[in-house]
Design an enzyme around this catalytic site. Structure first.
Site, PDB file in Angstrom:
ATOM      1  N   ASP A   1      85.142  47.364 -63.061  1.00 17.20           N
ATOM      2  CA  ASP A   1      84.983  48.940 -61.883  1.00 17.20           C
ATOM      3  C   ASP A   1      83.546  49.527 -62.315  1.00 17.20           C
ATOM      4  O   ASP A   1      82.147  49.785 -61.765  1.00 17.20           O
ATOM      5  CB  ASP A   1      85.378  49.965 -63.993  1.00 17.20           C
ATOM      6  CG  ASP A   1      86.960  49.677 -64.070  1.00 17.20           C
ATOM      7  OD1 ASP A   1      87.592  49.102 -63.554  1.00 17.20           O
ATOM      8  OD2 ASP A   1      87.179  50.915 -64.260  1.00 17.20           O
ATOM      9  N   GLU A   2      82.685  48.659 -63.131  1.00 17.85           N
ATOM     10  CA  GLU A   2      80.755  48.243 -63.247  1.00 17.85           C
ATOM     11  C   GLU A   2      80.431  47.726 -62.019  1.00 17.85           C
ATOM     12  O   GLU A   2      79.160  48.015 -62.143  1.00 17.85           O
ATOM     13  CB  GLU A   2      80.674  48.146 -64.860  1.00 17.85           C
ATOM     14  CG  GLU A   2      80.583  46.987 -65.072  1.00 17.85           C
ATOM     15  CD  GLU A   2      81.857  46.628 -65.607  1.00 17.85           C
ATOM     16  OE1 GLU A   2      82.225  45.477 -66.374  1.00 17.85           O
ATOM     17  OE2 GLU A   2      83.258  47.526 -65.216  1.00 17.85           O
TER      18      GLU A   2
ATOM     19  N   LYS B   1      94.460  39.720 -58.072  1.00 19.07           N
ATOM     20  CA  LYS B   1      93.506  40.281 -59.473  1.00 19.07           C
ATOM     21  C   LYS B   1      92.705  39.962 -59.317  1.00 19.07           C
ATOM     22  O   LYS B   1      92.743  39.517 -60.494  1.00 19.07           O
ATOM     23  CB  LYS B   1      94.274  42.008 -59.955  1.00 19.07           C
ATOM     24  CG  LYS B   1      93.438  42.747 -61.286  1.00 19.07           C
ATOM     25  CD  LYS B   1      94.001  43.580 -61.740  1.00 19.07           C
ATOM     26  CE  LYS B   1      92.601  44.318 -62.481  1.00 19.07           C
ATOM     27  NZ  LYS B   1      93.185  44.760 -63.592  1.00 19.07           N
TER      28      LYS B   1
ATOM     29  N   GLY C   1      88.426  44.054 -59.993  1.00 22.52           N
ATOM     30  CA  GLY C   1      88.817  44.662 -61.331  1.00 22.52           C
ATOM     31  C   GLY C   1      88.178  44.386 -61.527  1.00 22.52           C
ATOM     32  O   GLY C   1      88.270  44.674 -63.597  1.00 22.52           O
TER      33      GLY C   1
ATOM     34  N   SER D   1      89.970  50.124 -65.252  1.00 17.95           N
ATOM     35  CA  SER D   1      91.098  51.523 -65.971  1.00 17.95           C
ATOM     36  C   SER D   1      90.422  52.775 -65.976  1.00 17.95           C
ATOM     37  O   SER D   1      91.054  53.227 -66.166  1.00 17.95           O
ATOM     38  CB  SER D   1      90.498  50.687 -67.721  1.00 17.95           C
ATOM     39  OG  SER D   1      90.829  49.396 -68.127  1.00 17.95           O
TER      40      SER D   1
ATOM     41  N   TYR E   1      96.124  36.952 -61.432  1.00 13.42           N
ATOM     42  CA  TYR E   1      95.817  37.773 -62.366  1.00 13.42           C
ATOM     43  C   TYR E   1      94.537  36.951 -62.976  1.00 13.42           C
ATOM     44  O   TYR E   1      94.802  36.578 -63.869  1.00 13.42           O
ATOM     45  CB  TYR E   1      96.722  38.604 -64.028  1.00 13.42           C
ATOM     46  CG  TYR E   1      95.551  40.382 -64.018  1.00 13.42           C
ATOM     47  CD1 TYR E   1      94.312  40.244 -63.921  1.00 13.42           C
ATOM     48  CD2 TYR E   1      96.420  40.806 -65.414  1.00 13.42           C
ATOM     49  CE1 TYR E   1      93.522  41.435 -64.378  1.00 13.42           C
ATOM     50  CE2 TYR E   1      95.914  41.346 -65.660  1.00 13.42           C
ATOM     51  CZ  TYR E   1      94.435  41.934 -65.506  1.00 13.42           C
ATOM     52  OH  TYR E   1      93.875  42.777 -65.953  1.00 13.42           O
TER      53      TYR E   1
END
Length: 245
Positions: A128-129, A101, A126, A145, A71
């Protein structure tokens, strides 16, 4: 938890400051039959690259039947290495190594990992934006998230991208920025995310544990107003796409 999975794959997080504790968690994960384990770098003593790979190897070897994911989230761990350099070493030393990730902004590093060894490893995106940027370089899987409470928006983006409708895909990404902005402005993204999950997803995930603070009533009022504005903008976006004005 096995009954609640409903066909979903479950990756258990086993990060601890001590490899002894991480090993215990990895062994427990194997015992209860999860699909994979993942871990980030220990953050109290920031390791060098070779030590980090060795830390991961020691943990992974105690659950050899489970795929192992690293991660990469330097904003939380403070450990900033080229993941391309990491993947080269991890692939050689960790037999169960399955992928990363990748929660970072370095798209070039992400793409190099994605293409390493002919695309053999699962490099999950990982941020989102930045998902649309990730799709442009080949993202096949993502963990984020805001996907928990805005999945239709992201599936719409992915569909539009795959169909070559970049205008719609960009507008979907812009709408997602509104949710990410809320997490950032709240000052406590975990508590804010839980509150959004309750208001948008209808699922109460409960309070945060210490040392994260609780979301105050004032913050809840602020969030409800912001979410109402966001939902209105999202609805307008959908109407415009469908040609209803």
């Amino acid at each position: 938890w096995l009954q609640a999975r409903q066909g979903l794959n479950l990756i258990v997080h086993v990060t601890c400051q001590s490899p002894v504790e991480s090993v215990a968690l990895a062994e427990h994960a194997a015992d209860i039959g999860v699909d994979a384990i993942g871990m980030a770098a220990p953050s109290f003593y920031t390791p060098e690259l070779e030590e980090l790979v060795e830390f991961c190897r020691e943990v992974a070897e105690h659950a050899p039947e489970l795929p192992f994911y690293y991660y990469h989230i330097p904003s939380k761990t403070g450990t900033v290495f080229s993941m391309f350099e990491f993947i080269q070493r991890a692939a050689a030393k960790i037999k169960s190594f399955a992928g990363i990730k990748f929660t970072h902004y370095d798209i070039m590093d992400y793409q190099r990992c994605l293409e390493y060894a002919g695309g053999r490893y699962d490099i999950l995106f990982g941020r989102d934006e930045y998902l649309l940027a990730g799709l442009a370089v080949g993202v096949q899987g993502a963990i984020g998230s805001t996907y928990n409470y805005a999945a239709p928006l992201y599936t719409r983006m992915i569909t539009a991208f795959n169909e070559g409708d970049l205008e719609t895909a960009r507008r979907c990404q812009t709408r997602s920025h509104g949710l990410v902005r809320l997490l950032m402005e709240a000052g406590n993204d975990i508590a804010c995310g839980k509150a959004i999950m309750k208001h948008l997803g209808g699922i109460d995930c409960g309070p945060c544990r210490l040392p994260l603070p609780l979301f105050s009533e004032e913050q809840e009022r602020w969030l409800r107003k912001e979410l109402q504005d966001w939902k209105l903008l999202a609805a307008q976006h959908i109407r415009e796409e469908e040609g209803d004005g």
